[in-house]
Design a protein around this motif. Structure first.
Motif, PDB file in Angstrom:
ATOM      1  N   VAL A 186      48.626  37.938  59.287  1.00  0.00           N
ATOM      2  CA  VAL A 186      48.064  39.036  58.508  1.00  0.00           C
ATOM      3  C   VAL A 186      49.205  39.965  58.129  1.00  0.00           C
ATOM      4  N   PHE A 187      49.299  40.329  56.861  1.00  0.00           N
ATOM      5  CA  PHE A 187      50.364  41.205  56.379  1.00  0.00           C
ATOM      6  C   PHE A 187      49.788  42.108  55.286  1.00  0.00           C
ATOM      7  N   TYR A 188      50.559  43.126  54.912  1.00  0.00           N
ATOM      8  CA  TYR A 188      50.072  44.122  53.946  1.00  0.00           C
ATOM      9  C   TYR A 188      50.854  44.052  52.639  1.00  0.00           C
ATOM     10  N   ALA A 189      50.163  44.391  51.551  1.00  0.00           N
ATOM     11  CA  ALA A 189      50.809  44.440  50.237  1.00  0.00           C
ATOM     12  C   ALA A 189      50.080  45.439  49.353  1.00  0.00           C
ATOM     13  N   PRO A 190      50.816  46.132  48.471  1.00  0.00           N
ATOM     14  CA  PRO A 190      50.192  47.088  47.554  1.00  0.00           C
ATOM     15  C   PRO A 190      49.571  46.392  46.346  1.00  0.00           C
ATOM     16  N   HIS A 191      48.488  46.997  45.839  1.00  0.00           N
ATOM     17  CA  HIS A 191      47.867  46.572  44.582  1.00  0.00           C
ATOM     18  C   HIS A 191      47.606  47.804  43.743  1.00  0.00           C
ATOM     19  N   SER A 192      47.672  47.608  42.427  1.00  0.00           N
ATOM     20  CA  SER A 192      47.366  48.683  41.490  1.00  0.00           C
ATOM     21  C   SER A 192      46.947  48.040  40.174  1.00  0.00           C
ATOM     22  N   ARG A 193      45.655  47.777  40.026  1.00  0.00           N
ATOM     23  CA  ARG A 193      45.199  47.040  38.845  1.00  0.00           C
ATOM     24  C   ARG A 193      43.691  47.172  38.667  1.00  0.00           C
ATOM     25  N   TYR A 194      43.261  46.864  37.438  1.00  0.00           N
ATOM     26  CA  TYR A 194      41.840  46.762  37.121  1.00  0.00           C
ATOM     27  C   TYR A 194      41.370  45.305  37.081  1.00  0.00           C
ATOM     28  N   GLY A 195      42.265  44.415  36.679  1.00  0.00           N
ATOM     29  CA  GLY A 195      41.875  43.024  36.489  1.00  0.00           C
ATOM     30  C   GLY A 195      41.782  42.260  37.792  1.00  0.00           C
ATOM     31  N   GLU A 196      40.934  41.222  37.804  1.00  0.00           N
ATOM     32  CA  GLU A 196      40.844  40.340  38.960  1.00  0.00           C
ATOM     33  C   GLU A 196      40.321  38.974  38.537  1.00  0.00           C
ATOM     34  N   ILE A 197      40.752  37.976  39.255  1.00  0.00           N
ATOM     35  CA  ILE A 197      40.279  36.602  39.117  1.00  0.00           C
ATOM     36  C   ILE A 197      39.942  36.143  40.520  1.00  0.00           C
ATOM     37  N   SER A 198      38.781  35.559  40.697  1.00  0.00           N
ATOM     38  CA  SER A 198      38.330  35.235  42.049  1.00  0.00           C
ATOM     39  C   SER A 198      39.186  34.140  42.670  1.00  0.00           C
ATOM     40  N   PRO A 199      39.351  34.176  43.989  1.00  0.00           N
ATOM     41  CA  PRO A 199      40.101  33.108  44.671  1.00  0.00           C
ATOM     42  C   PRO A 199      39.524  31.725  44.395  1.00  0.00           C
ATOM     43  N   THR A 200      38.204  31.627  44.289  1.00  0.00           N
ATOM     44  CA  THR A 200      37.570  30.332  44.007  1.00  0.00           C
ATOM     45  C   THR A 200      37.993  29.794  42.651  1.00  0.00           C
ATOM     46  N   THR A 201      38.105  30.679  41.667  1.00  0.00           N
ATOM     47  CA  THR A 201      38.524  30.254  40.330  1.00  0.00           C
ATOM     48  C   THR A 201      39.938  29.691  40.372  1.00  0.00           C
ATOM     49  N   TYR A 202      40.838  30.381  41.051  1.00  0.00           N
ATOM     50  CA  TYR A 202      42.197  29.845  41.204  1.00  0.00           C
ATOM     51  C   TYR A 202      42.167  28.482  41.889  1.00  0.00           C
TER      52      TYR A 202
END
Length: 318
Positions: A186-202
């Motif tokens: 488990v690790f941390y990362a920043p996000h700053s966005r409006y868009g998203e694509i589901s993990p299932t789609t990828y």
């Protein structure tokens, strides 16, 4: 070995103050080795800030790296002096003949704009297609990651009602993938966005693997099986104060931004940010340079193979 960057680039002094060794062109010319060639297509308005952030992450390897700063057009950016652009940036058309070991395409402040309405969308598509023939491995960041999914696979992002802003926990889904080597589970990362694509789609796209994911932020690191495409939906390069600056900027524009999650002590904007992502951000770039670029690229870039027709069809298959 350090990164090799143009003399007088402002990033050089900043990195040296941080005890990061950056070599100028004159000294690098005395070393009889074949450095990696890495291009950075910088689409962000504040070019200098983004340069420092990315060069910092590229510097933590034993490899010598030549960096070309690339611009998509000759229009003056809003937050960067024209003199800086003229001195340190090269138009894409002027480097299109070159081949690169690695290419980084940054995000852009185009969150709510349809791709076809982006003024340089045709040029971005040309760069995407060019990279398939001229680059060993390409790293797409944030907006560029979603744009690549749209261009190569016809998959459009969904737009959130509220901006995703904060530092989120992520789980490693593919611990044996070389890009994730050395990561905590488990690790941390920043996000700053409006868009998203589901993990299932990828995951349903043939040839792509979701390597790390967050319950709150969704898919974070997605890579092609052939290592030539890496999509990062967040911002491992962010400085400690970047999310705070964005929050203050949005307040100043009369918006009602949510306080970035898991960022300020006690979620209080008056407190200092908690910096929990920088070590894994550095590790991500180090692994990309080592395992996805250095270990796979040809010694003679003139022999770099473009993607075959079968690879291209595989990429577009779902």
């Amino acid at each position: 070995m350090p990164i090799r960057i143009p003399e007088q680039l402002p990033a050089q002094d900043i990195l040296l103050k941080e005890n990061i060794f950056a070599m100028d062109s004159g000294r690098a010319a005395t070393q009889d080795i074949r450095p990696l060639e890495v291009g950075i297509l910088n689409l962000m308005p504040n070019k200098i800030e983004t340069e420092v952030q990315l060069l910092r992450l590229l510097s933590n390897t034993p490899l010598q790296i030549n960096v070309d700063l690339i611009r998509i057009d000759d229009q003056a950016p809003k937050h960067t002096p024209q003199s800086h652009m003229d001195a340190f940036y090269t138009l894409f058309e002027d480097i299109a003949h070159k081949r690169y070991d690695g290419l980084i395409i940054t995000g852009a402040p185009l969150a709510l704009l349809p791709y076809e309405e982006v003024k340089y969308w045709d040029k971005i598509k040309a760069v995407f297609d060019w990279s398939q023939r001229h680059v060993q491995s390409t790293l797409y960041l944030c907006w560029a990651a979603h744009a690549a999914m749209y261009h190569f696979y016809g998959i459009n992002r969904q737009l959130r009602e509220e901006k995703l802003s904060g530092v989120y926990p992520h789980k490693v889904l593919a611990p044996h993938n070389e890009l994730m080597r050395g990561f905590d589970s488990v690790f941390y990362a920043p996000h700053s966005r409006y868009g998203e694509i589901s993990p299932t789609t990828y995951a349903n796209v043939k040839g792509l693997d979701v390597l790390a994911c967050s319950e709150e932020a969704g898919a974070y690191i997605v890579a092609s099986k052939n290592k030539r495409t890496v999509m990062i939906t967040g911002h491992p390069e962010y400085d400690p104060e970047t999310l705070r600056d964005e929050y203050v900027r949005d307040l100043g524009q009369g918006l009602s931004p949510q306080i970035p999650c898991n960022y300020f002590e006690a979620d209080d904007p008056k407190c200092e940010p908690k910096v929990t992502w920088r070590s894994h951000g550095t590790l991500l770039y180090t692994n990309w340079l080592n395992y996805y670029v250095y270990q796979t690229t040809p010694y003679d870039l003139a022999t770099l193979n473009p993607k075959t027709d079968n690879e291209a069809e595989s990429d577009k298959s779902k």
